[in-house]
Enzyme design. Structure first.
Site, PDB file in Angstrom:
ATOM      1  N   THR A 104       0.866  -1.173   0.000  1.00 42.61           N
ATOM      2  CA  THR A 104       0.000   0.000   0.000  1.00 42.61           C
ATOM      3  C   THR A 104       0.900   1.220   0.000  1.00 42.61           C
ATOM      4  O   THR A 104       1.541   1.538   0.998  1.00 42.61           O
ATOM      5  CB  THR A 104      -0.936   0.008   1.221  1.00 42.61           C
ATOM      6  OG1 THR A 104      -1.803  -1.124   1.150  1.00 42.61           O
ATOM      7  CG2 THR A 104      -1.779   1.276   1.247  1.00 42.61           C
ATOM      8  N   LYS A 179      -7.289   1.591  -3.248  1.00 47.73           N
ATOM      9  CA  LYS A 179      -6.970   1.213  -1.865  1.00 47.73           C
ATOM     10  C   LYS A 179      -7.171   2.395  -0.922  1.00 47.73           C
ATOM     11  O   LYS A 179      -7.624   2.225   0.217  1.00 47.73           O
ATOM     12  CB  LYS A 179      -5.526   0.707  -1.783  1.00 47.73           C
ATOM     13  CG  LYS A 179      -5.090   0.277  -0.376  1.00 47.73           C
ATOM     14  CD  LYS A 179      -5.934  -0.875   0.171  1.00 47.73           C
ATOM     15  CE  LYS A 179      -5.543  -1.250   1.601  1.00 47.73           C
ATOM     16  NZ  LYS A 179      -4.249  -1.920   1.695  1.00 47.73           N
ATOM     17  N   LYS A 247      -0.409   5.540   8.368  1.00 46.90           N
ATOM     18  CA  LYS A 247       0.453   5.634   7.184  1.00 46.90           C
ATOM     19  C   LYS A 247      -0.388   5.667   5.924  1.00 46.90           C
ATOM     20  O   LYS A 247      -0.178   6.496   5.017  1.00 46.90           O
ATOM     21  CB  LYS A 247       1.423   4.454   7.171  1.00 46.90           C
ATOM     22  CG  LYS A 247       2.438   4.460   6.019  1.00 46.90           C
ATOM     23  CD  LYS A 247       1.952   3.717   4.776  1.00 46.90           C
ATOM     24  CE  LYS A 247       1.894   2.214   4.988  1.00 46.90           C
ATOM     25  NZ  LYS A 247       1.568   1.498   3.714  1.00 46.90           N
TER      26      LYS A 247
END
Length: 301
Positions: A104, A179, A247
């Site tokens: 990711t 995502k 994050k």
């Protein structure tokens, strides 16, 4: 898990964290010739002992002669470290081979690496996953992919070893954008669930009965089915950590700034996760949003 055997392929897997370790294992169990690389060599040796695959001392050596190289590391900087340079993945991959990045990361790094790979007559797909540690271990991940349709068609049946569903979302970078949407949606869902369950506890409802009932209606969700009861019990040891969601959200906020997209509520939830970090819950899973509602019955409140 039942594996559907397809033609064996020589592949590499770079990064053996909580996601990559079982994903690489599923590839080996599916009959592929898998070589792994991990910065912690002891972890790679442990994987080899468990799954009987191969290990390499550099990403380039792992990628040598491979048709597909899979990567799953921490962030943009980690991706650059293992992909680029004299000992990086692209230095070892043959022409015509495919790099699939399951990290990711940002859409920018995806486009950057795709451009470099193309110049070297290699192929690149950004392919972040959803489903968490349990999804990786059980081979039930969802994969969001950006890149060329024909290249995706070659990789998709291989990814089926650890994915229950994969979808090409568009050009390179589209997988990472998808995502980001996934992360935005699920943290907002968790907060709604946290507020509702705290309300129910304050009202004295039997939350087991409540979850079994409203889970069958419009309020139902994966988070409710899989985290509702553990949230009520203030148990937060189920994989995807607060550190990691922050994050991921930081990546989404950066992209939203470019797009002019409003993420006001999501930014507020990021602040809640920051509070949890500052109070020592950085390794709790993301359902720990309910911990902000103080309840003397629980030490994790």
């Amino acid at each position: 898990m039942v594996y559907i055997r397809i033609s064996s392929m020589k592949v590499a897997f770079i990064g053996l964290g909580v996601m990559g370790y079982p994903m690489a294992g599923h590839l080996q169990k599916a009959g592929h010739d898998v070589c792994v690389y991990n910065r912690n060599q002891a972890k790679a040796e442990k994987w080899q002992a468990e799954f009987s695959g191969k290990t390499a001392k550099t990403p380039a050596l792992a990628a040598k002669e491979c048709e597909i190289v899979f990567c799953c590391v921490g962030n943009d900087d980690d991706v650059r470290q293992v992909v680029l340079g004299e000992q990086g993945i692209l230095a070892g991959m043959p022409k015509g081979s495919i790099l699939v990045d399951h990290t990711t990361a940002s859409a920018n790094i995806a486009r950057e690496l795709a451009e470099i790979a193309t110049k070297q007559e290699q192929h690149f797909l950004d392919a972040p996953v959803s489903g968490g540690q349990a999804g990786a271990e059980n081979g039930l991940l969802t994969v969001m992919v950006g890149g060329n349709e024909a290249i995706f068609g070659k990789v998709q049946p291989i990814m089926d070893a650890y994915a229950r569903f994969s979808q090409l979302m568009g050009d390179v970078g589209s997988g990472q954008i998808a995502k980001m949407v996934n992360q935005i949606c699920f943290v907002n869902t968790v907060q709604g669930l946290a507020e509702g369950l705290n309300f129910a506890q304050k009202a004295g409802l039997d939350t087991d009965k409540l979850l079994d009932t409203i889970g069958k209606g419009a309020a139902g969700s994966w988070q409710m089915d899989n985290r509702g009861k553990t949230m009520c019990a203030r148990e937060f040891d189920f994989g995807f950590a607060v550190d990691w969601v922050r994050k991921d959200l930081a990546i989404a906020f950066e992209e939203a700034e470019k797009l002019g997209a409003d993420l006001t509520v999501t930014k507020q939830l990021d602040g809640y996760y920051q509070e949890i970090q500052e109070n020592g819950g950085n390794r709790w899973d993301t359902s720990s949003l309910i911990s902000r509602f103080k309840d003397p019955r629980f030490t994790k409140s």
